[in-house]
Write a protein that holds these residues in place. Structure first.
Motif, PDB file in Angstrom:
ATOM      1  N   ASN A  46       0.661  -1.230   0.088  1.00  0.00           N
ATOM      2  CA  ASN A  46      -0.023   0.150  -0.106  1.00  0.00           C
ATOM      3  C   ASN A  46       0.803   1.188   0.067  1.00  0.00           C
ATOM      4  OD1 ASN A  46       0.929  -0.069   2.755  1.00  0.00           O
ATOM      5  ND2 ASN A  46      -0.997   0.383   3.488  1.00  0.00           N
ATOM      6  N   ALA A  47       1.981   1.107  -0.630  1.00  0.00           N
ATOM      7  CA  ALA A  47       2.937   2.175  -0.535  1.00  0.00           C
ATOM      8  C   ALA A  47       2.644   3.543  -1.183  1.00  0.00           C
ATOM      9  CB  ALA A  47       4.107   1.752  -1.273  1.00  0.00           C
ATOM     10  N   PHE A  48       1.725   3.519  -2.177  1.00  0.00           N
ATOM     11  CA  PHE A  48       0.988   4.700  -2.663  1.00  0.00           C
ATOM     12  C   PHE A  48      -0.058   5.361  -2.019  1.00  0.00           C
ATOM     13  CE2 PHE A  48       3.863   2.541  -6.295  1.00  0.00           C
ATOM     14  CZ  PHE A  48       4.732   3.660  -6.043  1.00  0.00           C
ATOM     15  N   ALA A  49      -0.428   4.564  -1.090  1.00  0.00           N
ATOM     16  CA  ALA A  49      -1.756   4.962  -0.429  1.00  0.00           C
ATOM     17  C   ALA A  49      -1.470   6.366   0.259  1.00  0.00           C
ATOM     18  CB  ALA A  49      -2.462   3.963   0.506  1.00  0.00           C
ATOM     19  N   MET A  50      -2.750   7.056   0.371  1.00  0.00           N
ATOM     20  CA  MET A  50      -2.836   8.540   1.216  1.00  0.00           C
ATOM     21  C   MET A  50      -3.938   8.585   1.789  1.00  0.00           C
ATOM     22  SD  MET A  50      -1.260  11.004  -1.722  1.00  0.00           S
ATOM     23  CE  MET A  50      -2.162  10.267  -3.174  1.00  0.00           C
ATOM     24  N   ILE A  51      -3.773   9.220   3.168  1.00  0.00           N
ATOM     25  CA  ILE A  51      -5.192   9.484   3.939  1.00  0.00           C
ATOM     26  C   ILE A  51      -4.933  11.094   4.081  1.00  0.00           C
ATOM     27  CG2 ILE A  51      -6.364   9.491   5.917  1.00  0.00           C
ATOM     28  CD1 ILE A  51      -5.123   6.501   6.344  1.00  0.00           C
ATOM     29  N   LEU A  52      -5.979  11.871   3.760  1.00  0.00           N
ATOM     30  CA  LEU A  52      -5.890  13.328   4.081  1.00  0.00           C
ATOM     31  C   LEU A  52      -5.735  13.710   5.505  1.00  0.00           C
ATOM     32  CD1 LEU A  52      -9.022  14.474   2.041  1.00  0.00           C
ATOM     33  CD2 LEU A  52      -6.727  15.409   1.688  1.00  0.00           C
ATOM     34  N   ALA A  53      -4.841  14.757   5.529  1.00  0.00           N
ATOM     35  CA  ALA A  53      -4.612  15.043   7.232  1.00  0.00           C
ATOM     36  C   ALA A  53      -5.786  15.389   7.875  1.00  0.00           C
ATOM     37  CB  ALA A  53      -3.311  16.118   7.185  1.00  0.00           C
ATOM     38  N   SER A  54      -6.661  16.239   7.189  1.00  0.00           N
ATOM     39  CA  SER A  54      -7.748  16.676   7.949  1.00  0.00           C
ATOM     40  C   SER A  54      -8.545  15.491   8.286  1.00  0.00           C
ATOM     41  CB  SER A  54      -8.581  17.574   7.013  1.00  0.00           C
ATOM     42  OG  SER A  54      -8.868  16.805   5.784  1.00  0.00           O
ATOM     43  N   VAL A  55      -8.597  14.539   7.380  1.00  0.00           N
ATOM     44  CA  VAL A  55      -9.431  13.264   8.078  1.00  0.00           C
ATOM     45  C   VAL A  55      -8.946  12.606   8.979  1.00  0.00           C
ATOM     46  CG1 VAL A  55     -10.439  11.166   7.158  1.00  0.00           C
ATOM     47  CG2 VAL A  55     -10.417  12.906   5.584  1.00  0.00           C
ATOM     48  N   ILE A  56      -7.646  12.413   9.118  1.00  0.00           N
ATOM     49  CA  ILE A  56      -7.061  11.878  10.298  1.00  0.00           C
ATOM     50  C   ILE A  56      -7.206  12.527  11.520  1.00  0.00           C
ATOM     51  CG2 ILE A  56      -4.592  11.480  11.281  1.00  0.00           C
ATOM     52  CD1 ILE A  56      -4.689   9.412   9.334  1.00  0.00           C
ATOM     53  N   GLU A  57      -7.055  14.169  11.395  1.00  0.00           N
ATOM     54  CA  GLU A  57      -7.413  14.645  12.734  1.00  0.00           C
ATOM     55  C   GLU A  57      -8.925  14.471  13.035  1.00  0.00           C
ATOM     56  OE1 GLU A  57      -4.886  16.316  14.246  1.00  0.00           O
ATOM     57  OE2 GLU A  57      -3.636  15.599  12.471  1.00  0.00           O
ATOM     58  N   VAL A  58      -9.918  14.717  12.358  1.00  0.00           N
ATOM     59  CA  VAL A  58     -11.411  14.526  12.555  1.00  0.00           C
ATOM     60  C   VAL A  58     -11.669  13.486  13.295  1.00  0.00           C
ATOM     61  CG1 VAL A  58     -13.777  14.577  11.860  1.00  0.00           C
ATOM     62  CG2 VAL A  58     -12.181  16.179  10.974  1.00  0.00           C
ATOM     63  N   GLU A  59     -10.848  12.161  12.741  1.00  0.00           N
ATOM     64  CA  GLU A  59     -11.297  10.822  13.023  1.00  0.00           C
ATOM     65  C   GLU A  59     -10.568  10.567  14.435  1.00  0.00           C
ATOM     66  OE1 GLU A  59     -13.203   8.200  11.719  1.00  0.00           O
ATOM     67  OE2 GLU A  59     -14.078   9.465  10.397  1.00  0.00           O
ATOM     68  N   SER A  60      -9.567  11.036  14.684  1.00  0.00           N
ATOM     69  CA  SER A  60      -8.550  11.014  15.743  1.00  0.00           C
ATOM     70  C   SER A  60      -9.376  11.553  16.999  1.00  0.00           C
ATOM     71  CB  SER A  60      -7.221  11.500  15.633  1.00  0.00           C
ATOM     72  OG  SER A  60      -6.631  10.892  14.717  1.00  0.00           O
ATOM     73  N   ARG A  61      -9.931  12.712  16.664  1.00  0.00           N
ATOM     74  CA  ARG A  61     -10.673  13.219  17.789  1.00  0.00           C
ATOM     75  C   ARG A  61     -11.913  12.956  18.105  1.00  0.00           C
ATOM     76  NH1 ARG A  61      -8.626  17.967  15.052  1.00  0.00           N
ATOM     77  NH2 ARG A  61      -7.291  19.087  16.650  1.00  0.00           N
ATOM     78  N   ALA A  62     -12.791  12.302  17.123  1.00  0.00           N
ATOM     79  CA  ALA A  62     -14.003  11.531  17.340  1.00  0.00           C
ATOM     80  C   ALA A  62     -13.672  10.103  18.248  1.00  0.00           C
ATOM     81  CB  ALA A  62     -14.721  11.278  15.875  1.00  0.00           C
ATOM     82  N   ARG A  63     -12.466   9.570  17.927  1.00  0.00           N
ATOM     83  CA  ARG A  63     -12.439   8.319  18.684  1.00  0.00           C
ATOM     84  C   ARG A  63     -11.456   8.531  20.041  1.00  0.00           C
ATOM     85  NH1 ARG A  63      -9.497   4.363  15.771  1.00  0.00           N
ATOM     86  NH2 ARG A  63     -10.495   2.803  17.329  1.00  0.00           N
ATOM     87  N   GLY A  64     -11.062   9.676  20.280  1.00  0.00           N
ATOM     88  CA  GLY A  64     -10.491  10.117  21.702  1.00  0.00           C
ATOM     89  C   GLY A  64      -9.167   9.741  21.460  1.00  0.00           C
ATOM     90  N   LEU A  65      -8.502   9.744  20.376  1.00  0.00           N
ATOM     91  CA  LEU A  65      -7.186   9.483  20.178  1.00  0.00           C
ATOM     92  C   LEU A  65      -5.959  10.613  20.412  1.00  0.00           C
ATOM     93  CD1 LEU A  65      -7.476   7.050  17.275  1.00  0.00           C
ATOM     94  CD2 LEU A  65      -7.266   6.276  19.525  1.00  0.00           C
ATOM     95  N   ILE A  66      -6.663  11.881  20.426  1.00  0.00           N
ATOM     96  CA  ILE A  66      -5.888  13.015  20.512  1.00  0.00           C
ATOM     97  C   ILE A  66      -6.584  14.071  21.598  1.00  0.00           C
ATOM     98  CG2 ILE A  66      -4.579  13.122  18.427  1.00  0.00           C
ATOM     99  CD1 ILE A  66      -6.483  15.046  17.315  1.00  0.00           C
TER     100      ILE A  66
END
Length: 119
Positions: free
Chosen positions: A99-119
Motif C-alpha cells: 500500500n506504498a502509494f496510499a494516502m489519507i488526508l491529514a484533515s480526515v486523520i485529525e477529525v477521526e482521531s478527535r472523534a475516537r478520543g485518540l488526541i
C-alpha cells in the motif's frame, strides 16, 4: 509473491498510480481496503490498521504526515486528494509495502482521531 507484486506495483520509474479504496483486482471484482486509525503516537504520525483481503494486512503500520506529490484518493474517506495537500502515507522500508502509494488526508486523520478520543 513476485507475480502478485508485479501485477499490483508500478514498474520502477513509472508515474505513481491513483490509489482508490475501491479498485479492480484480477478477475474484475472490486476490492475495498478496511482502514482504521489505532493510535496517534505524535502529532505527525498515526498507527493504522490496513486490511485488504487477498492482498495485504498490516496490523500496526506507521504512517507519517507529508505533502501529496501527486493526486489520488483518500483511503479512509474516499475524498479526492490534490497535489500539495497535507496527507499521511505509510512509512517505507525495504521491501516496499503493497500500500506504498496510499494516502489519507491529514484533515480526515485529525477529525477521526478527535472523534475516537485518540488526541
Amino acid at each position: 509473491m513476485r507475480i502478485a507484486q508485479a501485477l499490483l506495483l508500478p514498474p520502477a520509474g513509472s508515474k505513481r498510480p491513483e490509489l482508490s479504496p475501491n479498485r479492480k483486482v484480477p478477475g474484475g471484482e472490486v476490492s475495498q481496503a478496511f482502514v482504521q486509525i489505532l493510535e496517534r503516537p505524535t502529532g505527525r504520525t498515526a498507527v493504522i490498521l490496513w486490511r485488504d483481503p487477498g492482498r495485504c494486512y498490516y496490523a500496526d503500520q506507521l504512517w507519517v504526515r507529508g505533502t501529496a506529490g501527486y493526486g489520488g484518493r483518500c483511503a479512509l474517506s474516499g475524498q479526492s486528494i490534490k497535489s500539495g495537500e497535507s496527507i499521511y502515507r505509510p512509512r517505507q522500508g525495504k521491501p516496499r509495502t503493497l500500500n506504498a502509494f496510499a494516502m489519507i488526508l491529514a484533515s480526515v486523520i485529525e477529525v477521526e482521531s478527535r472523534a475516537r478520543g485518540l488526541i
